[in-house]
Scaffold this active site. Structure first.
Site, mmCIF file in Angstrom:
data_model
loop_
_atom_site.group_PDB
_atom_site.id
_atom_site.type_symbol
_atom_site.label_atom_id
_atom_site.label_comp_id
_atom_site.label_asym_id
_atom_site.label_seq_id
_atom_site.Cartn_x
_atom_site.Cartn_y
_atom_site.Cartn_z
ATOM 1 N N GLY A 46 64.055 51.040 50.079
ATOM 2 C CA GLY A 46 64.721 49.765 50.641
ATOM 3 C C GLY A 46 63.858 49.020 51.394
ATOM 4 N N GLN A 51 60.720 42.372 56.604
ATOM 5 C CA GLN A 51 59.619 43.162 56.528
ATOM 6 C C GLN A 51 58.579 42.254 55.777
ATOM 7 O OE1 GLN A 51 62.263 46.543 55.235
ATOM 8 N NE2 GLN A 51 60.362 47.565 56.290
ATOM 9 N N CYS A 88 60.191 54.191 57.319
ATOM 10 C CA CYS A 88 60.067 52.662 57.147
ATOM 11 C C CYS A 88 58.904 52.168 56.704
ATOM 12 C CB CYS A 88 60.763 52.277 58.466
ATOM 13 S SG CYS A 88 60.808 50.317 58.408
ATOM 14 N N LEU A 89 58.907 51.300 55.908
ATOM 15 C CA LEU A 89 57.638 50.849 55.194
ATOM 16 C C LEU A 89 56.942 49.906 56.458
ATOM 17 C CD1 LEU A 89 58.749 49.756 51.443
ATOM 18 C CD2 LEU A 89 57.682 51.708 52.305
ATOM 19 N N HIS A 130 70.132 51.462 57.149
ATOM 20 C CA HIS A 130 68.682 51.392 57.669
ATOM 21 C C HIS A 130 68.319 49.875 57.438
ATOM 22 C CE1 HIS A 130 64.413 52.520 58.140
ATOM 23 N NE2 HIS A 130 64.166 51.221 57.461
ATOM 24 N N GLU A 131 68.630 49.398 56.305
ATOM 25 C CA GLU A 131 68.166 48.106 55.738
ATOM 26 C C GLU A 131 68.991 46.891 56.573
ATOM 27 O OE1 GLU A 131 65.431 47.868 54.388
ATOM 28 O OE2 GLU A 131 65.521 49.810 53.915
ATOM 29 N N HIS A 134 67.589 46.144 59.923
ATOM 30 C CA HIS A 134 66.537 45.098 60.017
ATOM 31 C C HIS A 134 66.941 43.913 60.102
ATOM 32 C CE1 HIS A 134 62.993 47.617 58.984
ATOM 33 N NE2 HIS A 134 63.602 48.125 58.146
HETATM 34 CO CO CO Z 1 62.884 49.785 57.310
#
Ligand code: CO
Length: 154
Positions: A46, A51, A88-89, A130-131, A134
């Site tokens: 995701g 991000q 996480c990216l 998680h998303e 953010h």
């Molecule tokens: Co993340």
């Protein structure tokens, strides 16, 4: 479509509360297309708009159940508990152990502004939580009971 640069932890944009999307126009469609290309190129589950440096309530989720574009998403209810690894990216080279609900129901708009609901369980539910975190400036590292180094895959 273009692959976007993914900002890393320490960047203040990751800590902002994102604003609601009001216009479901070509600019949003391009953003969603670019986020799809980016999450696939990065092998992520995701990606949230902050991000890529944009403080708007937009996420994409790419899991076994399918690819989901969620605009202005809200969790309606959550149930149960699961504890497992998360990454996480925007936090390259790390993973952590995070407890999340095992099942969530969410409401969101698609790229045209149409309302949808989805029910997610297991890893899918983890990705949704998680998303959506953010969008309120929350990173999984805030919730992890342990954090450890992993090999970055790029
Ligand atoms: Co993340």
């Amino acid at each position: 479509m273009s692959r976007l640069f993914v900002v890393q932890t320490g960047d203040p944009v990751l800590r902002q509360k994102c604003t609601e999307v009001k216009s479901f126009n070509e600019k949003l469609w391009k953003l969603l297309d670019d986020m799809k290309e980016t999450v696939r190129a990065e092998n992520g589950a995701g990606l949230a708009a902050p991000q890529i440096g944009l403080s708007e309530r937009v996420v994409v989720i790419d899991v076994e159940e399918g690819f989901f574009e969620m605009v202005n998403p809200v969790i309606l209810f959550s149930k149960g508990e699961q504890t497992g690894p998360e990454g996480c990216l925007s936090v390259k080279g790390k993973q952590g152990t995070v407890t999340r609900p095992d099942k969530v129901k969410a409401e969101y708009r698609d790229r045209y502004g149409k309302k949808h609901k989805l029910t997610a369980v297991g890893f899918f539910a983890r990705a949704v939580c998680h998303e959506l975190d953010h969008l309120d400036g929350v990173l999984y590292t805030d919730k992890a009971t342990e954090l450890y180094d992993v090999e970055a895959d790029d």
